[in-house]
Design a protein around this motif. Sequence first.
Motif, PDB file in Angstrom:
ATOM      1  N   PRO A 249       3.606 -17.205  -0.393  1.00 28.45           N
ATOM      2  CA  PRO A 249       4.636 -17.020   0.084  1.00 28.45           C
ATOM      3  C   PRO A 249       4.138 -15.231  -0.275  1.00 28.45           C
ATOM      4  N   PHE A 250       4.994 -13.975   0.800  1.00 32.22           N
ATOM      5  CA  PHE A 250       4.624 -12.891   0.395  1.00 32.22           C
ATOM      6  C   PHE A 250       6.355 -13.238  -0.366  1.00 32.22           C
ATOM      7  N   PHE A 251       6.959 -13.344  -0.632  1.00 29.03           N
ATOM      8  CA  PHE A 251       8.432 -12.795  -1.628  1.00 29.03           C
ATOM      9  C   PHE A 251       7.990 -13.516  -3.018  1.00 29.03           C
ATOM     10  N   ARG A 252       6.798 -14.556  -3.814  1.00 31.25           N
ATOM     11  CA  ARG A 252       6.556 -14.683  -4.796  1.00 31.25           C
ATOM     12  C   ARG A 252       4.647 -14.428  -4.890  1.00 31.25           C
ATOM     13  N   PRO A 253       4.111 -13.168  -4.068  1.00 35.50           N
ATOM     14  CA  PRO A 253       2.796 -13.436  -4.381  1.00 35.50           C
ATOM     15  C   PRO A 253       2.336 -13.653  -5.386  1.00 35.50           C
ATOM     16  N   THR A 254       0.638 -14.037  -5.248  1.00 31.43           N
ATOM     17  CA  THR A 254       0.314 -14.210  -6.463  1.00 31.43           C
ATOM     18  C   THR A 254      -1.719 -13.148  -6.478  1.00 31.43           C
ATOM     19  N   ARG A 255      -1.507 -12.943  -5.376  1.00 27.54           N
ATOM     20  CA  ARG A 255      -2.354 -12.309  -4.647  1.00 27.54           C
ATOM     21  C   ARG A 255      -2.554 -11.449  -3.510  1.00 27.54           C
ATOM     22  N   LEU A 256      -3.490 -10.813  -3.764  1.00 22.42           N
ATOM     23  CA  LEU A 256      -3.419  -9.591  -1.723  1.00 22.42           C
ATOM     24  C   LEU A 256      -4.789  -9.453  -1.505  1.00 22.42           C
ATOM     25  N   VAL A 257      -5.124  -9.044  -0.082  1.00 20.74           N
ATOM     26  CA  VAL A 257      -6.171  -8.524   0.146  1.00 20.74           C
ATOM     27  C   VAL A 257      -6.104  -6.853   0.494  1.00 20.74           C
ATOM     28  N   LEU A 258      -6.758  -6.158   0.126  1.00 21.41           N
ATOM     29  CA  LEU A 258      -6.707  -5.249   0.984  1.00 21.41           C
ATOM     30  C   LEU A 258      -8.285  -5.210   2.213  1.00 21.41           C
ATOM     31  N   HIS A 259      -7.733  -4.580   2.780  1.00 18.12           N
ATOM     32  CA  HIS A 259      -8.873  -4.544   4.206  1.00 18.12           C
ATOM     33  C   HIS A 259      -9.288  -2.679   4.278  1.00 18.12           C
ATOM     34  N   ARG A 260      -9.932  -1.781   3.928  1.00 19.12           N
ATOM     35  CA  ARG A 260     -10.755  -0.680   4.733  1.00 19.12           C
ATOM     36  C   ARG A 260     -11.466  -0.726   5.514  1.00 19.12           C
ATOM     37  N   HIS A 261     -11.098   0.067   6.653  1.00 21.53           N
ATOM     38  CA  HIS A 261     -12.626   0.467   7.772  1.00 21.53           C
ATOM     39  C   HIS A 261     -13.892   0.583   7.062  1.00 21.53           C
ATOM     40  N   ARG A 262     -14.582   0.018   7.852  1.00 29.65           N
ATOM     41  CA  ARG A 262     -15.848  -0.206   6.899  1.00 29.65           C
ATOM     42  C   ARG A 262     -16.492  -0.197   5.580  1.00 29.65           C
TER      43      ARG A 262
END
Length: 335
Positions: A249-262
């Motif tokens: 859940p976004f209020f208690r996350p353990t990870r995130l994923v960064l997406h960048r163009h190309r």
Amino acid sequence: MTITWGVLGTGWVAGVFTEDLLLAGHRVAAVGSRDPGTAAAFAARYGIGRAYGSYAELAADDRLDIVYVATPHSSHHPLARQCLEAGRAVLVEKPFTTNPADARDLVALARGRGLFLMEAMWTRFNPVIVKLRSLVSEGRIGEIKAVYADFSVAHDFDPAHRLWAPGLGGGALLDLGVYALSFASMLLGRPDSAEAMIAPAPTGVDANTGILLGYGSGAVALLHCGLLAESPQAATVVGTTGWIEVGTPFFRPTRLVLHRHRAAAETYSADIRGHGYVHQAEEVARCLRAGLIESPMMPLDDSLSVLDTAHAVAQRSTTARRSILERTPSTSGTP
């Protein structure tokens, strides 16, 4: 300097926060309740030395560095005020108060007396959210153009339960929506416009709410909170050169994923200590040790902004609420 806490309230959130305080090495020295027996049982459970059968007695205990107010929403303002008037620093469980006027009253009192005051929006201190803010400030996704966040759960309808009771500050907006509103405020600041659609429960509180916020930069925030169905509880931040998915859940996350163009996606992970409140407790301790009366990570102006927005959302939805109420049976039951 070991921080000495008093806990005002003995419900579920008071218990889990106390467990995290002890895990972090803080000292919980006193607990207060309206019922002496309840206070004594809570004290025995957590090894707390002093159990008070009234909130006033806890507020008057000058051996405490800070009091954590963990009672239902509707009592946050009077009890936090009582503690501030007694000279205590205060951490108030979210939502800060149930309306902007009460929030401004607490802020003015704390600032006037030079006392620390903070809303317990624990998500702000989560290490993944801290990383999110860092990535955004570094320009890794360019300029933010959209924020999406949803927090909905399925709760059986019970008019006596605090979630469904208007007198106890019930409704999805104050209980769950503040997380989404605070998330958007953290990234985009105070909105310039706020619109909403609200489906009310038979008691009149909001049961399912959609929110659209607009900003002068051209950014928008699309938020959802509800009590009728389980949602993914997800959040995404969209920028001009990429986007960030926050783990659920976004209020208690353990990870995130960064997406960048190309570019290949980048994943960031972090361990969450205890129930997730340890990081909040450590920020409070840091502020107290440094002599700060506000946290730069959760400033009081942000808490005021979120309540102003919640109030605007409720005001903007008046017509929609009236229309829905006209079609809603007045008999009690599952909304």
